[in-house]
Design an enzyme around this catalytic site. Sequence first.
Site, PDB file in Angstrom:
ATOM      1  N   LYS A   1      43.574  44.641  42.535  1.00  0.00           N
ATOM      2  CA  LYS A   1      43.463  43.683  43.628  1.00  0.00           C
ATOM      3  C   LYS A   1      44.411  44.037  44.785  1.00  0.00           C
ATOM      4  O   LYS A   1      44.133  43.714  45.928  1.00  0.00           O
ATOM      5  CB  LYS A   1      43.804  42.269  43.134  1.00  0.00           C
ATOM      6  CG  LYS A   1      42.971  41.751  41.968  1.00  0.00           C
ATOM      7  CD  LYS A   1      41.551  41.463  42.357  1.00  0.00           C
ATOM      8  CE  LYS A   1      40.811  40.562  41.388  1.00  0.00           C
ATOM      9  NZ  LYS A   1      40.566  41.105  40.059  1.00  0.00           N
TER      10      LYS A   1
HETATM   11  C1  LIG Z   1      39.459  41.090  39.226  1.00  0.00           C
HETATM   12  C2  LIG Z   1      39.481  42.037  38.104  1.00  0.00           C
HETATM   13  C3  LIG Z   1      38.279  42.577  37.602  1.00  0.00           C
HETATM   14  C4  LIG Z   1      36.925  42.154  38.100  1.00  0.00           C
HETATM   15  O1  LIG Z   1      36.655  42.564  39.413  1.00  0.00           O
HETATM   16  P1  LIG Z   1      35.506  41.867  40.259  1.00  0.00           P
HETATM   17  O2  LIG Z   1      35.627  42.431  41.627  1.00  0.00           O
HETATM   18  O3  LIG Z   1      35.779  40.389  40.212  1.00  0.00           O
HETATM   19  O4  LIG Z   1      34.199  42.182  39.612  1.00  0.00           O
HETATM   20  C5  LIG Z   1      38.378  43.523  36.612  1.00  0.00           C
HETATM   21  N1  LIG Z   1      39.581  43.901  36.101  1.00  0.00           N
HETATM   22  C6  LIG Z   1      40.736  43.388  36.550  1.00  0.00           C
HETATM   23  C7  LIG Z   1      42.014  43.831  35.932  1.00  0.00           C
HETATM   24  C8  LIG Z   1      40.724  42.449  37.573  1.00  0.00           C
HETATM   25  O5  LIG Z   1      41.891  41.952  38.025  1.00  0.00           O
END
Ligand SMILES: *Cc1c(COP(=O)(O)O)cnc(C)c1O
Length: 462
Positions: free
Chosen positions: A112
Amino acid sequence: MKYKSTRGQVAGIGFIDAVLMGLADDGGLLIPESIPQVDADTLTKWRELTYPELALEVLSLFIGDEIPRDELAELIQASYTTFRDPEVTPVKRLSPERAVLELFHGPTFAFKDVALQFLGQLYAYISQKTGSVIHILGATSGDTGASAIEGVRGKEGIRICILHPAGKVSRVQELQMTTVSDANVQNLAVEGTFDDCQRIIKELFADVSFKKEYHLRAINSINIARLLAQTVYYFYAALKLAKDGESRLPNFSVPTGNFGDIFAGYLARRMGLPIGRLILATNENNILERFVHEGIYEPGEFRSTYSPSMDIQVASNFERYLYYQNGEDAAKTAAQMAELSKSGRIVVASDVREAVQADFAAYGVKNAECLEAIRVCHADTGYLLDPHTACGVAAGGRIAASGELTVTLATAHPAKFDESIQLVNIRQTFPAPIAALFEKPQHATRVEGSADAVKDELLRFF
Ligand SMILES: *Cc1c(COP(=O)(O)O)cnc(C)c1O
């Protein structure tokens, strides 16, 4: 570049307004009016670029001259100097057929950060340029919250409130969010699941007068800036592999929850990046796997798994894909979304289902299979996967044919999910910034799972 809504009632707005709007005012999601195209010669040139240089090229296509190029370059530079790896998102080979794209070298050890460091810079830039306050409201299944807070803590002109499902995030995730003591940060621990948090946010953003009065801004992956920032690492990885002499087109296996990350991959491919298959990896919350296989999009029962950031039943970015799958027909998309809220599901025709299957392969990873993937990978290669990445590796293993190269997006560092790592009897050493969290005091307010209760807290904070 101008932006428009998937539901057709918002169009012709610029990039900055699209970022500020978050959810479109008609309840839809914002998308660029056209998908920029990158030709083969340009891709060959881009092989030589560093990550920030590449990000500048890719993002410029979506931003145009709305932010002067030298200023955009500075924002990007500031976003990625916080990363611990000089490559920002390095690709690591695990075997001739497997690699991981490490996206967790930012401040909160999850992917993120790649988008939210940039969005934090962008918000500070906008606040400064326009002299306006920015109130950020977001929901998190764990990683977004910490990352968004890290992106804006202490920044002038910005306040941030993050909702997380009480007791349903990992210990480290909780600490990363709640140990921040800056006065512009508020944490709400909501009684309910992530889907409840997300529903509350959607309701508050849908209250257009409240949103306008308090200058509410989104950081969730419905924000177009996040998706655009995430397309960059697909380019980076594919071009890096090609530069290193890889002749196969890599598949990308993407641990998926809200469909943001994999949608960025879809967008990169639509822009002209040659890649193999896009593998949609879910955990036991497999609404998207079922959609790809059966053509029915219908939330099922919520399950807690080892990969809590993917414990999602309603994938908030799905509407963007639906829109493209509908041949960019906004009226049809709006009707389908209305159908979803009325009857609780969307059913597509068999020809559409086949088209979806041409875009994505999907596999839902069971809890036991996730742990097994961690154990086997560690035993075979010494590489420790976090449980989300493990879902991606397991799905890749199921779907890729022999001889193909599959790159799994490593979405988090395993230290964030030590509860799961301990279940396979592997002991890990925490990186210093994570170990330090356990000593710090926490700040969070518990709140009942309703939009009204959250609104009350917000009014007190703003
Ligand atoms: C947010 C997240 C996901 C999922 O990603 P999306 O964009 O919501 O599909 C997968 N793995 C981790 C560690 C995340 O923080």
